[in-house]
Design a protein around this motif. Structure first.
Motif, PDB file in Angstrom:
ATOM      1  N   LEU A   1       0.855  -1.185   0.000  1.00 18.27           N
ATOM      2  CA  LEU A   1       0.000   0.000   0.000  1.00 18.27           C
ATOM      3  C   LEU A   1       0.891   1.236   0.000  1.00 18.27           C
ATOM      4  O   LEU A   1       1.670   1.454   0.938  1.00 18.27           O
ATOM      5  CB  LEU A   1      -0.913  -0.014   1.219  1.00 18.27           C
ATOM      6  CG  LEU A   1      -1.671  -1.350   1.455  1.00 18.27           C
ATOM      7  CD1 LEU A   1      -2.482  -1.284   2.732  1.00 18.27           C
ATOM      8  CD2 LEU A   1      -2.527  -1.695   0.256  1.00 18.27           C
ATOM      9  N   ILE A   2       0.773   2.036  -1.044  1.00 19.07           N
ATOM     10  CA  ILE A   2       1.757   3.083  -1.317  1.00 19.07           C
ATOM     11  C   ILE A   2       1.115   4.461  -1.302  1.00 19.07           C
ATOM     12  O   ILE A   2       0.093   4.682  -1.960  1.00 19.07           O
ATOM     13  CB  ILE A   2       2.414   2.832  -2.698  1.00 19.07           C
ATOM     14  CG1 ILE A   2       3.008   1.414  -2.748  1.00 19.07           C
ATOM     15  CG2 ILE A   2       3.470   3.877  -3.003  1.00 19.07           C
ATOM     16  CD1 ILE A   2       3.420   0.994  -4.141  1.00 19.07           C
ATOM     17  N   PRO A   3       1.716   5.414  -0.564  1.00 18.97           N
ATOM     18  CA  PRO A   3       1.220   6.795  -0.619  1.00 18.97           C
ATOM     19  C   PRO A   3       1.641   7.460  -1.929  1.00 18.97           C
ATOM     20  O   PRO A   3       2.631   7.055  -2.546  1.00 18.97           O
ATOM     21  CB  PRO A   3       1.897   7.456   0.586  1.00 18.97           C
ATOM     22  CG  PRO A   3       3.134   6.660   0.806  1.00 18.97           C
ATOM     23  CD  PRO A   3       2.816   5.245   0.400  1.00 18.97           C
ATOM     24  N   PRO A   4       0.924   8.459  -2.382  1.00 16.98           N
ATOM     25  CA  PRO A   4       1.213   9.062  -3.690  1.00 16.98           C
ATOM     26  C   PRO A   4       2.572   9.758  -3.757  1.00 16.98           C
ATOM     27  O   PRO A   4       3.089   9.978  -4.851  1.00 16.98           O
ATOM     28  CB  PRO A   4       0.071  10.059  -3.884  1.00 16.98           C
ATOM     29  CG  PRO A   4      -0.436  10.337  -2.505  1.00 16.98           C
ATOM     30  CD  PRO A   4      -0.232   9.087  -1.723  1.00 16.98           C
ATOM     31  N   THR A   5       3.160  10.098  -2.628  1.00 16.89           N
ATOM     32  CA  THR A   5       4.434  10.824  -2.638  1.00 16.89           C
ATOM     33  C   THR A   5       5.654   9.907  -2.584  1.00 16.89           C
ATOM     34  O   THR A   5       6.791  10.387  -2.642  1.00 16.89           O
ATOM     35  CB  THR A   5       4.489  11.784  -1.441  1.00 16.89           C
ATOM     36  OG1 THR A   5       4.300  11.043  -0.221  1.00 16.89           O
ATOM     37  CG2 THR A   5       3.394  12.842  -1.550  1.00 16.89           C
ATOM     38  N   ALA A   6       5.446   8.595  -2.461  1.00 22.88           N
ATOM     39  CA  ALA A   6       6.567   7.663  -2.311  1.00 22.88           C
ATOM     40  C   ALA A   6       7.296   7.457  -3.635  1.00 22.88           C
ATOM     41  O   ALA A   6       6.698   7.515  -4.712  1.00 22.88           O
ATOM     42  CB  ALA A   6       6.076   6.334  -1.765  1.00 22.88           C
ATOM     43  N   ALA A   7       8.591   7.159  -3.524  1.00 19.51           N
ATOM     44  CA  ALA A   7       9.407   6.831  -4.688  1.00 19.51           C
ATOM     45  C   ALA A   7       9.570   5.318  -4.772  1.00 19.51           C
ATOM     46  O   ALA A   7       9.586   4.636  -3.739  1.00 19.51           O
ATOM     47  CB  ALA A   7      10.771   7.497  -4.578  1.00 19.51           C
TER      48      ALA A   7
END
Length: 288
Positions: free
Chosen positions: A46-52
């Motif tokens: 589950l990934i936040p939109p700001t993650a690389a």
């Protein structure tokens, strides 16, 4: 915002086991990366939109041991059979017999209302949204199960000299198959999904709830003097030969010992999740 393919590429470089069935999900409202392991062993990142992508890959690599442990647990607890979808032609067990679900537009000839069980092993239900079909089938389980309880329980009442006992069938959640509530209710309640088990196991659940002493005074004695349970009993506890349950129904209590009791403890690990039938232990998703 980075697209899902970039994260999949970064995770592929970790050479994760293919049986993990890793999926990525970008969640606009998340602030931190997370991992979810679902029943069956599926892994969702589950990934936040700001993650690389590189950050997410490092996070997953750092939790590899945790994922391995949780996937192993989730795989071992996965249901043996698929969750019921309540679609046309699906098969169901009810009181030890197999039935096939048939979705129809109108009641069959001679049937007052739907759903109805026909003589050729068919459960006819009105064609509608799966959720409504599910409710109708559960209602049928409750109706048939309550009739069975009243009929079969009568003999147990006579054998155990029990009076004034009531029966009910309803959803008891994911942790209980049956409960006995002492006076003034004096009611034995079974979960509707119990009636999808083989008959010996249905009898086992009923026997397990046979605290049911004939008077409030005896109920107090059973609850406090003999180790009985008068509320919220959970299936799987062992009953001694002198327990109120065994005394109330001596014949059936004897028959359910041995292989029936062993089979019951294995089979009654079943759960009902979100009102859907599952046939072996399952848990909700594990998250980090």
């Amino acid at each position: 915002m980075t697209g899902p393919d970039a994260f999949r590429t970064a995770l592929a470089a970790l050479d994760l086991p293919p049986e993990w069935q890793v999926e990525v999900a970008i969640r606009p409202r998340r602030r931190k990366t997370g991992i979810q392991v679902s029943p069956g062993g599926g892994v969702a990142v589950l990934i936040p939109p700001t993650a690389a992508p590189e950050q997410v890959a490092r996070f997953v690599a750092g939790h590899r041991r945790w994922i391995t442990e949780k996937v192993d647990i989730a795989t071992r607890l996965d249901p043996d059979h698929a969750v019921k979808e309540f679609g046309d032609g699906e098969e169901f067990d009810l009181l030890g017999r197999h039935y096939r679900l048939q979705l129809v537009e109108a009641s069959p000839a001679g049937a007052a209302q739907l759903p109805v069980i026909t003589s050729d092993g068919v459960v006819s239900a009105r064609r509608q949204r799966p959720e409504l079909v599910r409710r109708a089938v559960i209602g049928l389980y409750q109706q048939v199960g309550l009739a069975w309880l009243r009929r079969e329980g009568r003999q147990y009442e006579l054998d155990g000299h029990i009076t004034g006992l009531s029966y009910a069938v309803r959803d008891l959640g994911r942790r209980r198959w049956g409960i006995y509530e002492g006076p003034p209710k004096h009611t034995t309640t079974l979960h509707w999904a119990v009636f999808g088990l083989p008959l010996p196991l249905i009898e086992y659940v009923l026997v397990h709830e046979r605290v049911t002493p004939p008077s409030p005074a005896d109920a107090h004695t059973a609850a406090h003097g003999n180790g009985g349970c008068t509320s919220g009993c959970r299936t799987g506890n062992s009953d001694g030969p002198n327990s109120p349950r065994s005394a109330a129904t001596p014949g059936l209590a004897t028959r359910t010992r041995g292989h029936h009791r062993h089979a019951a403890r294995s089979c009654l690990g079943s759960r009902v999740r979100d009102g859907r039938l599952r046939s072996c232990p399952t848990r909700g998703p594990t998250k980090v």
